[in-house]
Write a protein that holds these residues in place. Sequence first.
Motif, PDB file in Angstrom:
ATOM      1  N   TYR A 131      28.418 -17.730  70.166  1.00  0.00           N
ATOM      2  CA  TYR A 131      27.613 -16.983  69.746  1.00  0.00           C
ATOM      3  C   TYR A 131      26.919 -16.199  70.889  1.00  0.00           C
ATOM      4  N   ALA A 132      26.228 -17.100  71.661  1.00  0.00           N
ATOM      5  CA  ALA A 132      25.224 -16.532  72.523  1.00  0.00           C
ATOM      6  C   ALA A 132      26.148 -15.760  73.825  1.00  0.00           C
ATOM      7  N   ILE A 133      27.163 -16.464  74.062  1.00  0.00           N
ATOM      8  CA  ILE A 133      28.020 -15.853  75.016  1.00  0.00           C
ATOM      9  C   ILE A 133      28.614 -14.273  74.396  1.00  0.00           C
ATOM     10  N   GLN A 134      29.022 -14.477  73.483  1.00  0.00           N
ATOM     11  CA  GLN A 134      29.595 -13.215  72.627  1.00  0.00           C
ATOM     12  C   GLN A 134      28.825 -12.054  72.743  1.00  0.00           C
ATOM     13  N   HIS A 135      27.263 -12.368  72.483  1.00  0.00           N
ATOM     14  CA  HIS A 135      26.455 -11.273  72.549  1.00  0.00           C
ATOM     15  C   HIS A 135      25.352 -11.190  73.526  1.00  0.00           C
ATOM     16  N   ASN A 136      26.061 -11.704  74.789  1.00  0.00           N
ATOM     17  CA  ASN A 136      25.359 -11.528  76.173  1.00  0.00           C
ATOM     18  C   ASN A 136      24.050 -12.132  75.969  1.00  0.00           C
ATOM     19  N   LEU A 137      23.669 -13.109  75.324  1.00  0.00           N
ATOM     20  CA  LEU A 137      22.299 -13.762  75.103  1.00  0.00           C
ATOM     21  C   LEU A 137      21.968 -14.907  76.294  1.00  0.00           C
ATOM     22  N   ILE A 138      23.023 -15.265  76.939  1.00  0.00           N
ATOM     23  CA  ILE A 138      22.604 -16.273  77.975  1.00  0.00           C
ATOM     24  C   ILE A 138      23.695 -15.885  79.040  1.00  0.00           C
ATOM     25  N   ASP A 139      23.304 -16.151  80.499  1.00  0.00           N
ATOM     26  CA  ASP A 139      24.038 -15.891  81.637  1.00  0.00           C
ATOM     27  C   ASP A 139      25.208 -17.257  81.655  1.00  0.00           C
TER      28      ASP A 139
END
Length: 213
Positions: A205-213
């Motif tokens: 989810y975080a990668i999909q929404h650009n929330l983490i590098d």
Amino acid sequence: MIKIVVADDHVLTREGLKNRIQKEAIDMKIVDEASNASELLKKIHAEQPDVVILDITLPDKNGLDVLKDIKINYPKIKVIVLSMHPEERYAVRAYKAGASGYLSKDRENLTSELIRAIRVIISQNRRYVTKEVASQLAEYIQSSGFKKHLELSDREFQVFCLIAMGKTIKEIAKQLSITIQTVYTYRNRAKEKLDLETDADFTRYAIQHNLID
């Protein structure tokens, strides 16, 4: 003269801002600087600045938590969040916590825009909002819940991001200065709000929404 305190854990960033602002803005002065949250609060108490330029990532405390502390104890001080993180990660949360502006460090002509933001905030007594942030705020207002992570509390979001980055529960508890059980509580709340089941789902989810590098 507009008095400014800069908080950033990178000395080169602090020095760069200090040199360029004082070179380009004769009506502004960086009266002090800090490398962590504890130091910043002491400097604010001593200097009583008009503006604090605050990094989100400080070694001893999350910038959003520091922002809330400043607004509770020094409500008249304006805070501009200057972060390496893009607007979609923290801008809405920063404004909700009381920030007067949010700028990403990778913006072109950053110093010039930062100076412009300070002048708008002080002279017009209003928040400074870039086009990118305005888009984020409009999306949040018009379709609250469209991006489910915006409904997480700040602490739930912090735990969520750290888990998504691969941090262990023990590491998160130490970093955020909370108990292991409290980390589990925030993790479970985040899972429920995001309708996710596993820590791997957090990462996807975080990668999909650009929330983490």
